[in-house]
Design a protein around this motif. Structure first.
Motif, mmCIF file in Angstrom:
data_model
loop_
_atom_site.group_PDB
_atom_site.id
_atom_site.type_symbol
_atom_site.label_atom_id
_atom_site.label_comp_id
_atom_site.label_asym_id
_atom_site.label_seq_id
_atom_site.Cartn_x
_atom_site.Cartn_y
_atom_site.Cartn_z
ATOM 1 N N HIS A 2 -9.252 -67.870 -79.633
ATOM 2 C CA HIS A 2 -9.718 -66.443 -79.158
ATOM 3 C C HIS A 2 -8.939 -65.516 -79.787
ATOM 4 N N PRO A 3 -9.628 -64.596 -80.328
ATOM 5 C CA PRO A 3 -8.636 -63.229 -80.922
ATOM 6 C C PRO A 3 -7.571 -62.744 -80.081
ATOM 7 N N MET A 4 -8.015 -62.595 -78.684
ATOM 8 C CA MET A 4 -7.066 -61.953 -77.898
ATOM 9 C C MET A 4 -6.096 -63.120 -77.244
ATOM 10 N N ASN A 6 -4.874 -64.862 -79.481
ATOM 11 C CA ASN A 6 -3.818 -64.691 -81.159
ATOM 12 C C ASN A 6 -2.949 -63.242 -80.846
ATOM 13 N N ILE A 7 -3.522 -62.273 -80.135
ATOM 14 C CA ILE A 7 -2.543 -60.945 -80.091
ATOM 15 C C ILE A 7 -1.494 -61.400 -78.909
ATOM 16 N N SER A 58 -4.267 -53.073 -81.495
ATOM 17 C CA SER A 58 -5.505 -54.039 -81.640
ATOM 18 C C SER A 58 -6.779 -53.537 -80.605
ATOM 19 N N TYR A 59 -6.221 -53.458 -79.314
ATOM 20 C CA TYR A 59 -7.125 -53.062 -78.422
ATOM 21 C C TYR A 59 -6.834 -51.847 -77.790
ATOM 22 N N TRP A 128 -7.140 -70.928 -72.536
ATOM 23 C CA TRP A 128 -8.317 -70.040 -72.900
ATOM 24 C C TRP A 128 -9.383 -70.667 -71.952
#
Length: 260
Positions: A2-4, A6-7, A58-59, A128
Motif C-alpha cells: 500500500h502506498p501509504m 510505504n510512506i 506525499s499527502y 495493512w
C-alpha cells in the motif's frame, strides 16, 4: 505494498534514526547541559516534525493527529494519520532502551495501515487491513494460550496508590492472581505489537489516548487477535479502555475485570 504504508515506514525509520542518534550521544557535554527532560522533549519534537514533513510531502491534504488530539473521533472524509513519535519518553529519558514510534492511517473511521517501529532492535511491525501483520517481512500470528493460568499479560496501568488509579489496581489484582505472570514495559504500541507476535498473550489498559494504541490495534487484529473495550464492544477509541489477545484470553480477562 500500500502506498501509504510505504510512506509510514519511511517516516518511522527516519524518526528512528533521529531518536537513536541522540540516544547514543546523550552523554556528550553539549546534550548534558540540556538535562534529560529537555533533551527528551527536543528529540521527540525533532522526530515528530520529520514524520509530519514526510507525510505532508506525499499527502498534503490529509490530517495528522499527535498526542492530545481528540478530533480523531469526528467523522471526516479526509484520511487521518495518528502518529506517536516517542513511546515511551520516560524510558528514553532514563536510557532504558525500550520505546517505539508508531503511525496509523484511518480512512472513514477505520484503520487501514499501521506501523510500529522499535529503533533500538530495528524491529518493524506493520499491517495493512486484509493483508495480515508482519515483522521485518515475516508473517505474524498471535499467541495460542488457551487459559489465563498459562498467559503472560501486560498493562499500562499505573499502580501508584491514588483514588483515580483504583480501577487499574482492582483489575490488576484480579488478573495477577490468575495469570502466569505480568509485565509493564511503558510502551503501549510495543506491548500490542508483542501481542500480535505472541510474545505477550494478553493486554489490558485504562484511559489510553488514540495515539497510544491506534497502530497496535490493527497489528493485533490482522494477526488474528481480538481487541475490545471492557464491555466486549469496539468503543475503545472513545473510552480508552481496551483488552487485547486471542479470543479465549480476551474473554477470560473480561470475565475477571467484570467481577465485583
Amino acid at each position: 505494498m500500500h502506498p501509504m504504508l510505504n510512506i509510514a515506514i519511511r517516516a518511522v525509520r527516519q524518526a528512528g534514526s533521529i531518536i537513536t542518534k541522540y540516544y547514543e550521544i546523550a552523554d556528550s557535554t553539549e546534550l548534558k547541559q540540556k538535562g534529560n527532560y529537555d533533551l527528551t522533549n527536543f528529540v521527540e519534537k525533532k522526530a515528530k516534525d520529520q514524520m509530519i514533513d514526510i507525510i505532508f510531502k506525499s499527502y498534503p491534504n490529509h490530517i495528522i493527529f499527535t498526542e492530545n488530539d481528540s478530533q480523531i473521533y469526528k467523522d471526516t472524509q479526509k484520511v487521518q494519520w495518528v502518529i506517536n513519535a516517542l513511546d515511551d519518553n520516560i524510558n528514553y529519558m532514563k536510557r532504558l532502551p525500550h520505546f517505539s514510534i508508531s503511525i496509523a492511517t484511518r480512512v472513514k473511521g477505520r484503520t487501514e495501515v499501521a506501523v510500529v517501529y522499535d529503533p533500538m532492535r530495528n524491529e518493524l511491525f506493520y499491517a495493512w487491513r486484509g493483508h495480515g501483520t508482519q515483522l521485518n517481512g515475516y508473517r505474524l500470528r498471535g499467541g495460542t494460550a488457551r487459559y489465563l493460568s498459562e498467559a503472560i499479560l501486560s498493562t499500562d496501568a499505573i499502580f501508584k496508590v491514588h483514588e483515580s488509579n483504583a480501577p487499574s489496581i482492582n483489575a490488576f489484582e484480579k488478573l495477577f492472581c490468575r495469570c502466569a505472570d505480568f509485565r509493564r514495559s511503558g510502551s503501549v504500541a510495543l506491548d500490542l505489537a508483542y501481542v500480535a507476535s505472541g510474545r505477550i498473550d494478553g493486554y489490558f489498559a485504562i484511559n489510553l489516548q488514540p495515539h497510544d494504541f491506534a497502530a497496535g490495534d490493527l497489528l493485533v487484529r490482522e494477526a488474528g487477535g481480538l481487541v475490545t473495550d471492557f464491555s466486549g464492544d469496539n468503543h475503545y477509541f472513545c473510552s480508552g479502555n481496551l483488552v487485547a489477545g486471542n479470543a479465549r484470553i480476551v474473554q477470560s480477562i473480561l470475565a475477571q475485570i467484570r467481577q465485583r
